[in-house]
Motif scaffolding. Structure first.
Motif, PDB file in Angstrom:
ATOM      1  N   GLY A 172      53.837 -26.983  -2.091  1.00  0.00           N
ATOM      2  CA  GLY A 172      53.511 -28.356  -1.723  1.00  0.00           C
ATOM      3  C   GLY A 172      52.711 -28.437  -0.441  1.00  0.00           C
ATOM      4  N   GLY A 201      49.193 -27.465  -1.220  1.00  0.00           N
ATOM      5  CA  GLY A 201      48.540 -28.561  -1.929  1.00  0.00           C
ATOM      6  C   GLY A 201      48.151 -29.701  -1.002  1.00  0.00           C
ATOM      7  N   LEU A 202      49.056 -30.078  -0.097  1.00  0.00           N
ATOM      8  CA  LEU A 202      48.748 -31.154   0.850  1.00  0.00           C
ATOM      9  C   LEU A 202      47.650 -30.762   1.825  1.00  0.00           C
ATOM     10  CD1 LEU A 202      52.291 -32.545   1.686  1.00  0.00           C
ATOM     11  CD2 LEU A 202      50.464 -33.709   0.469  1.00  0.00           C
ATOM     12  N   THR A 203      47.585 -29.491   2.157  1.00  0.00           N
ATOM     13  CA  THR A 203      46.549 -29.025   3.065  1.00  0.00           C
ATOM     14  C   THR A 203      45.179 -29.023   2.393  1.00  0.00           C
ATOM     15  OG1 THR A 203      48.175 -27.608   4.140  1.00  0.00           O
ATOM     16  CG2 THR A 203      45.872 -27.123   4.559  1.00  0.00           C
ATOM     17  N   LEU A 204      45.131 -28.637   1.125  1.00  0.00           N
ATOM     18  CA  LEU A 204      43.847 -28.545   0.432  1.00  0.00           C
ATOM     19  C   LEU A 204      43.335 -29.876  -0.103  1.00  0.00           C
ATOM     20  CD1 LEU A 204      44.233 -25.217  -1.543  1.00  0.00           C
ATOM     21  CD2 LEU A 204      42.904 -25.647   0.505  1.00  0.00           C
ATOM     22  N   TYR A 205      44.185 -30.877  -0.227  1.00  0.00           N
ATOM     23  CA  TYR A 205      43.758 -32.144  -0.823  1.00  0.00           C
ATOM     24  C   TYR A 205      42.571 -32.775  -0.087  1.00  0.00           C
ATOM     25  CZ  TYR A 205      43.678 -36.868  -2.562  1.00  0.00           C
ATOM     26  OH  TYR A 205      43.262 -38.052  -3.093  1.00  0.00           O
ATOM     27  N   PRO A 206      42.627 -32.991   1.232  1.00  0.00           N
ATOM     28  CA  PRO A 206      41.479 -33.643   1.877  1.00  0.00           C
ATOM     29  C   PRO A 206      40.242 -32.766   1.957  1.00  0.00           C
ATOM     30  CG  PRO A 206      43.109 -33.078   3.520  1.00  0.00           C
ATOM     31  CD  PRO A 206      43.713 -32.763   2.176  1.00  0.00           C
ATOM     32  N   ILE A 214      39.923 -31.648  -3.016  1.00  0.00           N
ATOM     33  CA  ILE A 214      40.080 -32.601  -4.110  1.00  0.00           C
ATOM     34  C   ILE A 214      39.468 -33.959  -3.788  1.00  0.00           C
ATOM     35  CG2 ILE A 214      41.789 -33.781  -5.541  1.00  0.00           C
ATOM     36  CD1 ILE A 214      43.570 -31.295  -5.110  1.00  0.00           C
ATOM     37  N   SER A 215      39.691 -34.468  -2.604  1.00  0.00           N
ATOM     38  CA  SER A 215      39.193 -35.793  -2.250  1.00  0.00           C
ATOM     39  C   SER A 215      37.665 -35.904  -2.322  1.00  0.00           C
ATOM     40  CB  SER A 215      39.698 -36.169  -0.859  1.00  0.00           C
ATOM     41  OG  SER A 215      39.242 -37.427  -0.476  1.00  0.00           O
ATOM     42  N   MET A 270      36.570 -36.242  -5.961  1.00  0.00           N
ATOM     43  CA  MET A 270      36.926 -37.481  -6.637  1.00  0.00           C
ATOM     44  C   MET A 270      36.048 -38.644  -6.197  1.00  0.00           C
ATOM     45  SD  MET A 270      41.054 -37.093  -6.733  1.00  0.00           S
ATOM     46  CE  MET A 270      41.338 -38.676  -7.462  1.00  0.00           C
TER      47      MET A 270
END
Length: 73
Positions: free
Chosen positions: A18, A21-26, A29-30, A33
Motif C-alpha cells: 500500500g 502504491g500511494l507513493t507511485l500514484y502521484p 498514475i495521476s 489519467m
C-alpha cells in the motif's frame, strides 16, 4: 529459521504494498489519467517558440510516419 506467517506478516506485506502504491500514484498514475495539466504547462512554456527555427541540423520537425493521407472523396 522461522516461517513468516500469520496476520501480522500479512498486515506488514499489505502496508508495504500500500505504501508503494500511494507513493507511485502521484508520479505514475495521476499524469496518465489527466494529462491536460501538463499539456497546458507545455503550451505556456513553449509560447513564442517556433520549433522549425530551433530544430538542429536543418532536420525536419517530427511527423507521424503512420499517419495516412485522407482520400479526397
Amino acid at each position: 529459521m522461522a516461517l513468516n506467517k500469520g496476520w501480522r506478516f500479512g498486515a506488514f506485506i499489505g502496508c508495504f504494498v500500500g505504501f508503494i502504491g500511494l507513493t507511485l500514484y502521484p508520479i505514475v498514475i495521476s499524469p496518465m489519467m489527466d494529462p491536460s495539466i501538463y499539456k497546458t504547462i507545455q503550451q505556456d512554456t513553449r509560447k513564442g517558440i517556433r520549433q522549425e527555427d530551433i530544430q538542429p541540423g536543418n532536420m525536419k520537425v517530427w511527423t507521424d510516419p503512420f499517419d495516412r493521407k485522407k482520400s479526397q472523396d
